[in-house]
Motif scaffolding. Sequence first.
Motif, PDB file in Angstrom:
ATOM      1  N   GLU A  48      -7.841   7.271  -2.238  1.00 14.25           N
ATOM      2  CA  GLU A  48      -8.835   6.791  -3.198  1.00 14.25           C
ATOM      3  C   GLU A  48      -9.692   5.684  -2.589  1.00 14.25           C
ATOM      4  N   ARG A  49      -9.076   4.795  -1.816  1.00 18.10           N
ATOM      5  CA  ARG A  49      -9.838   3.727  -1.160  1.00 18.10           C
ATOM      6  C   ARG A  49     -10.840   4.304  -0.163  1.00 18.10           C
ATOM      7  N   ASP A  92       0.794   4.271  -2.674  1.00 13.94           N
ATOM      8  CA  ASP A  92       0.662   5.673  -2.268  1.00 13.94           C
ATOM      9  C   ASP A  92       1.800   6.532  -2.812  1.00 13.94           C
ATOM     10  N   GLN A 110       0.835  -1.207   0.000  1.00 11.33           N
ATOM     11  CA  GLN A 110       0.000   0.000   0.000  1.00 11.33           C
ATOM     12  C   GLN A 110       0.867   1.252   0.000  1.00 11.33           C
ATOM     13  N   GLY A 166      -2.429   0.731  -8.487  1.00 11.70           N
ATOM     14  CA  GLY A 166      -3.502   0.405  -7.555  1.00 11.70           C
ATOM     15  C   GLY A 166      -4.144   1.651  -6.998  1.00 11.70           C
ATOM     16  N   LEU A 167      -5.136   1.452  -6.140  1.00 12.61           N
ATOM     17  CA  LEU A 167      -5.822   2.575  -5.507  1.00 12.61           C
ATOM     18  C   LEU A 167      -5.025   3.065  -4.303  1.00 12.61           C
ATOM     19  N   THR A 168      -4.832   4.373  -4.231  1.00 10.42           N
ATOM     20  CA  THR A 168      -4.134   4.936  -3.077  1.00 10.42           C
ATOM     21  C   THR A 168      -5.044   4.854  -1.854  1.00 10.42           C
ATOM     22  N   THR A 169      -4.477   5.114  -0.703  1.00  5.03           N
ATOM     23  CA  THR A 169      -5.245   5.102   0.540  1.00  5.03           C
ATOM     24  C   THR A 169      -6.379   6.111   0.469  1.00  5.03           C
ATOM     25  N   MET A 177     -13.643   5.848  -2.076  1.00  2.39           N
ATOM     26  CA  MET A 177     -14.472   4.783  -2.653  1.00  2.39           C
ATOM     27  C   MET A 177     -15.424   4.217  -1.593  1.00  2.39           C
TER      28      MET A 177
END
Length: 105
Positions: A74-75, A63, A59, A69-72, A78
């Motif tokens: 973005e998560r 970042d 993660q 992947g999805l950053t913190t 979401m």
Amino acid sequence: MTDTTLHPTARRYPPEIRERAVRLVQETIDRDGNDQGVVSRVARQLGVGPESLRHWVRQAEVDRGTRAGLTTDERTRMRELERENRELRRANEILKSAAAFFGAE
């Protein structure tokens, strides 16, 4: 839903421990030039689960932009949008039921 509701035996680690562990992994890889077994070794030294640490490292790489992947952030966004979506769907169902009830009279 927190990690402890998914896994009753899961422990929550303070952010300072997470940051320190990730930093130690990265520093060790940078110093040794080899990432073989570093996560397991650092996890054992700090008393954290190796899979937890592996997840934190991945993660952190996302970042920093060094891994896809999805950053913190973005998560988090979401999760907020999904929660809002569920609430709006629930409210919509209530309004449909009310309209059907009053329309039947």
